[in-house]
Design a protein around this motif. Structure first.
Motif, PDB file in Angstrom:
ATOM      1  N   SER A   1       0.848  -1.192   0.000  1.00 31.42           N
ATOM      2  CA  SER A   1       0.000   0.000   0.000  1.00 31.42           C
ATOM      3  C   SER A   1       0.888   1.249   0.000  1.00 31.42           C
ATOM      4  O   SER A   1       2.061   1.195   0.381  1.00 31.42           O
ATOM      5  CB  SER A   1      -0.930   0.020   1.213  1.00 31.42           C
ATOM      6  N   VAL A   2       0.304   2.331  -0.409  1.00 33.51           N
ATOM      7  CA  VAL A   2       1.044   3.603  -0.422  1.00 33.51           C
ATOM      8  C   VAL A   2       1.481   3.977   0.988  1.00 33.51           C
ATOM      9  O   VAL A   2       2.619   4.395   1.213  1.00 33.51           O
ATOM     10  CB  VAL A   2       0.174   4.727  -1.022  1.00 33.51           C
ATOM     11  N   SER A   3       0.568   3.809   1.942  1.00 37.02           N
ATOM     12  CA  SER A   3       0.892   4.186   3.316  1.00 37.02           C
ATOM     13  C   SER A   3       2.028   3.336   3.876  1.00 37.02           C
ATOM     14  O   SER A   3       2.846   3.830   4.663  1.00 37.02           O
ATOM     15  CB  SER A   3      -0.345   4.075   4.209  1.00 37.02           C
ATOM     16  N   LEU A   4       2.074   2.065   3.458  1.00 39.75           N
ATOM     17  CA  LEU A   4       3.141   1.198   3.937  1.00 39.75           C
ATOM     18  C   LEU A   4       4.504   1.679   3.447  1.00 39.75           C
ATOM     19  O   LEU A   4       5.447   1.829   4.226  1.00 39.75           O
ATOM     20  CB  LEU A   4       2.901  -0.241   3.463  1.00 39.75           C
TER      21      LEU A   4
ATOM     22  N   ALA B   1       5.275   4.634   2.274  1.00 36.56           N
ATOM     23  CA  ALA B   1       5.549   6.009   2.732  1.00 36.56           C
ATOM     24  C   ALA B   1       6.102   6.039   4.147  1.00 36.56           C
ATOM     25  O   ALA B   1       6.816   6.982   4.523  1.00 36.56           O
ATOM     26  CB  ALA B   1       4.288   6.852   2.646  1.00 36.56           C
ATOM     27  N   ARG B   2       5.774   4.986   4.945  1.00 37.18           N
ATOM     28  CA  ARG B   2       6.245   4.973   6.322  1.00 37.18           C
ATOM     29  C   ARG B   2       7.701   4.545   6.460  1.00 37.18           C
ATOM     30  O   ARG B   2       8.297   4.715   7.522  1.00 37.18           O
ATOM     31  CB  ARG B   2       5.371   4.053   7.176  1.00 37.18           C
TER      32      ARG B   2
END
Length: 293
Positions: free
Chosen positions: A107-110, A112-113
């Motif tokens: 995922s994008v959030s994964l 990005a973190r």
């Protein structure tokens, strides 16, 4: 005009603009000009301009300058993506998925973190625009602190002049007393010789020689003359329209030297006590001078 080295100045830019500055300057006594500037990192390149202006208006003192800044306009930070690093992270995740037959939950959030994929960077400020805001605040703060230094400097000068007058009165007493010291010594010497020898005739030439030797050792005319001269120099120096702290400090050292010489030559208890008073007053003057620019 005499100036002290203690003062405080503050100036703030007007509300309503995009850039709001507050600038504070405080100073205390120091042997030289020791300037310390605390300001946002984005303005470090303006430090030399600030130092130049302060050096032109202040000569001595430990000076601390604090510049606070708020930007109410566009954000001064921007987010940046490190695509090369993100590609590397994604590739590593794909390899893990294939090797261990893991479920695909990318995922994008994964991504990005992960560290340093997205970073914040400060936008470059328009330094000339910032300098246009800082320059008048710096001058205003310097004018305030200089005015404060002048007021305190005048008070210090008045106090020092008052103390010089007291010293001068004591020197006059010493001067008058010193004229009778040799005669008093002659009388005491004759009385002692009479007590020891009775009516035995004393060689008057020998007695005169002893008195002359004592008079030569005990005379303090030169020291008194130099003390009067130093007091005049101090008064004249306090009238100069320039930094005078170092010159005054030298004069005080010379006054202390002459006073010590008088003390070493003195055989009179009253003169010795007056010298102690003078040394105490010179020390008070020296402490005052430590705070003069």
């Amino acid at each position: 005009m005499v100036k002290s080295m203690t003062g405080f100045g503050r100036a703030t830019s007007e509300e309503g603009s995009n850039h709001i500055f507050s600038l504070e300057i405080k100073s205390v006594n120091h042997r030289y000009l020791d300037l310390n500037i605390r300001m946002p990192k984005s303005m470090i390149s303006l430090e030399e301009r600030i130092r130049k202006i302060v050096n032109e208006r202040l000569n001595r003192g430990k000076v601390d300058i604090f510049i606070n800044y708020k930007n109410y306009g566009q954000s001064d930070t921007i987010a940046k993506i490190n695509t090369t690093l993100a590609d590397s992270y994604v590739k590593c995740l794909e390899e893990l998925q294939g090797r261990y037959n893991l479920k695909d939950d990318f995922s994008v959030s994964l991504v990005a973190r992960f560290p340093d994929v997205i970073t914040l960077e400060e936008k470059e400020e328009n330094l000339e625009e910032l300098w246009g805001d800082i320059f008048p605040l710096l001058n205003k703060s310097l004018s305030t602190i200089i005015a404060m230094r002048e007021v305190e400097g005048n008070k210090l000068a008045e106090d020092i002049i008052s103390k010089c007058s007291e010293i001068e009165q004591w020197i006059k007493i010493i001067e008058e007393k010193s004229m009778s010291v040799v005669e008093a010594y002659r009388q005491k010497l004759q009385e002692r010789i009479k007590d020891l020898l009775g009516n035995v005739e004393v060689d008057e030439n020998r007695l005169a020689t002893e008195i002359a030797i004592f008079a030569d050792k005990a005379t303090i005319d030169e020291e008194i003359t130099r003390l009067y001269s130093h007091l005049k120099q101090m008064r004249d120096t306090l009238k100069l329209n320039e930094p005078v702290g170092r010159k005054l400090d030298f004069i005080v050292q010379e006054m202390n030297r002459e006073t010590n010489t008088i003390a070493s030559k003195s055989t009179d208890l009253q003169i010795t006590n007056i010298v102690i008073n003078i040394k105490n007053m010179i020390e008070k003057i020296r402490e005052q001078i430590q705070n003069i620019e």
